[in-house]
Design an enzyme around this catalytic site. Structure first.
Site, PDB file in Angstrom:
ATOM      1  N   GLU A   1       0.851  -1.160  -0.141  1.00 10.31           N
ATOM      2  CA  GLU A   1      -0.082   0.075   0.012  1.00 10.31           C
ATOM      3  C   GLU A   1       0.965   1.204  -0.236  1.00 10.31           C
ATOM      4  O   GLU A   1       0.578   2.154  -0.776  1.00 10.31           O
ATOM      5  CB  GLU A   1      -0.992   0.082   1.224  1.00 10.31           C
ATOM      6  CG  GLU A   1      -1.804   1.396   1.273  1.00 10.31           C
ATOM      7  CD  GLU A   1      -1.797   1.624   2.832  1.00 10.31           C
ATOM      8  OE1 GLU A   1      -1.867   2.815   3.068  1.00 10.31           O
ATOM      9  OE2 GLU A   1      -2.572   1.024   3.509  1.00 10.31           O
TER      10      GLU A   1
ATOM     11  N   GLU B   1       6.360   3.199  11.689  1.00  8.55           N
ATOM     12  CA  GLU B   1       4.775   3.208  12.230  1.00  8.55           C
ATOM     13  C   GLU B   1       4.586   2.079  13.073  1.00  8.55           C
ATOM     14  O   GLU B   1       3.571   2.409  13.983  1.00  8.55           O
ATOM     15  CB  GLU B   1       4.028   2.937  10.801  1.00  8.55           C
ATOM     16  CG  GLU B   1       2.694   3.131  10.861  1.00  8.55           C
ATOM     17  CD  GLU B   1       1.749   2.779   9.682  1.00  8.55           C
ATOM     18  OE1 GLU B   1       0.824   2.519   9.519  1.00  8.55           O
ATOM     19  OE2 GLU B   1       2.704   3.162   8.554  1.00  8.55           O
TER      20      GLU B   1
END
Length: 452
Positions: free
Chosen positions: A67, A144
């Site tokens: 993604e 992240e």
């Protein structure tokens, strides 16, 4: 009060849904259009039926990594230019990955739909994944994970609960991936994932807003219709073995407060025309949680003051199995053990006594009204359609959801609680808070990451 809830239900019943157009192009791309002319804007979303559910051990997190890489350029659109072109046209865009799917979206003025389709079709077929850009972006993804999971004790607890509640099903793996897999992931892993799943016959284009279905389909044929279909890998059934007794874990992590998560295996919506239990469980979640008059909030937080918060949740729409979840934080001086016992007593009372018709009417009105009000958002309309069709449900199932919820009886809610909220199917995770230290952290990783 009964007349108020009846009026609210009537208002929800009177809500009008726009007609939905659902077609499939010759190359297998499904195109769903919901016309809504209230404002001169549109939402365009491309949903790929490929999420962490489809990953292999050793490459967990690759769906999410891909993604990120989808914004790193094609043969004709340089890295970062996708987002710049959307912003220059006055729109906004992003993407998200889940266990079941990966989706990309743009929200723009209705006359910019062609730009959206042109860019999305381009990266569906022509993405370039360079070793250099991958090496930078995988560092962003690992940071992240540190920020959103490793440094968040409740997120750690949820991740470990999923790995406990599911013994065999891929839902036991985190969407963002295990850190060891991310550290050892290569650009070729991302290329393989892209080649395996990113094809028109594994995607759904959803467009909602001030558009005409015929025009949307014509643009879809122009830009997506020229992309050839691919042979897709065979998806094997991955049924979760029946749980044969309760499971319990204690996670020690730096935190200010203890925390409790409880999960029961529950059914998903498969035959939307005949299934009733998933709808009953959604109402049951509303009975337990959602507002100040719900049972967990009223009893545990207000009356007994054993918790500072408590909630329940259930999502019946997914490609894989579902869980009915309850989470709570004990009040100062109260133990997780006492809180869990209080929750179990509340569930037992509901299983034994059921709910009254007035409570049922109130909860139905609140659950249905919340759903109807959310549909005022074009983005939410498209989201629901994408989630349903990616899970294998037709748009008709979404259109009939309000009627199905309205038809739930008090007996069905009680019976669902008795059948599904059983100790033998329960997994419990407790956060045991440890002293919080402030270790020195290195500089933040540079690079732009898309929020998902």
């Amino acid at each position: 009060m009964r007349s108020f809830w009846a009026a609210l239900l009537a208002l929800a019943a009177g809500s009008v849904q726009a007609a939905i157009t659902d077609v499939t192009l010759d190359n297998g791309l499904r195109v769903i259009v919901q016309e809504d002319a209230r404002a001169p804007v549109m939402v365009s979303q491309v949903w790929y039926r490929a999420g962490s559910l489809d990953e292999f051990n050793g490459t967990t997190g690759v769906a999410h990594v891909l993604e990120h890489m989808m914004f790193k350029g094609t043969k004709t659109v340089p890295p970062g230019a996708f987002s710049k072109q959307i912003a220059a046209a006055g729109g906004r865009e992003n993407a998200f990955t889940s266990r079941d799917h990966t989706a990309y979206f743009q929200q723009m003025q209705k006359d910019r739909l062609e730009l959206s389709m042109k860019l999305e079709a381009d990266r569906m077929a022509n993405l370039i994944i360079s070793d250099e850009l991958f090496a930078k972006e995988i560092q962003v993804v690992m940071e992240e994970r540190r920020l959103r999971t490793d440094d968040q004790p409740q997120s750690v607890l949820y991740e470990r609960l999923m790995a406990t509640a599911y013994q065999a099903h891929p839902y036991r793996r985190p969407i963002i991936g295990w850190m060891d897999d991310l550290q050892n992931m290569t650009a070729q892993d991302a290329r393989d994932w892209y080649a395996r799943w990113y094809a028109p016959n594994n995607a759904t284009l959803v467009v909602a807003g001030d558009v005409k279905a015929d025009a949307v389909i014509a643009l879809a044929k122009q830009y997506f219709g020229v992309i050839p279909a691919k042979p897709l890998p065979l998806r094997k059934p991955q049924d979760e073995p029946a749980q044969l007794g309760s499971k319990r874990i204690v996670i020690k992590a730096p935190a200010k407060l203890p925390y409790l998560l409880m999960a029961w295996h529950a059914p998903v919506l498969k035959n939307w025309q005949t299934d009733s239990e998933p709808y009953a469980l959604q109402i049951l979640a509303g009975v337990l949680s959602g507002n100040d008059s719900a049972r967990l909030q009223k009893t545990l937080v207000k009356t007994q003051q054993i918790a500072v918060n408590a909630s329940a949740g259930f999502d019946a729409v997914s490609r894989g199995p579902a869980l009915f979840l309850v989470d709570a934080t004990p009040a100062p001086g109260k133990s997780v053990t006492a809180l869990e016992k209080a929750i179990q007593l509340e569930i037992t009372r509901l299983q034994r006594e059921g709910i009254s018709e007035s409570e049922l009417a109130r909860v139905k009105a609140q659950v249905i009204a919340a759903d109807v009000y959310q549909r005022d958002s074009l983005f939410y309309q498209a989201m629901q359609l994408g989630e349903y069709v990616t899970a294998g449900l037709p748009p008709e199932a979404l259109q009939q959801r309000t009627d199905k919820l309205r038809a739930v009886t008090a007996a069905q809610v009680r019976d669902a609680a008795r059948k599904w909220l059983r100790d033998d199917t329960l997994s419990v995770a407790e956060l045991d808070p440890q002293p919080i230290q402030q270790p020195a952290r290195g500089a933040a990783v540079s690079g732009a990451a898309h929020v998902n």
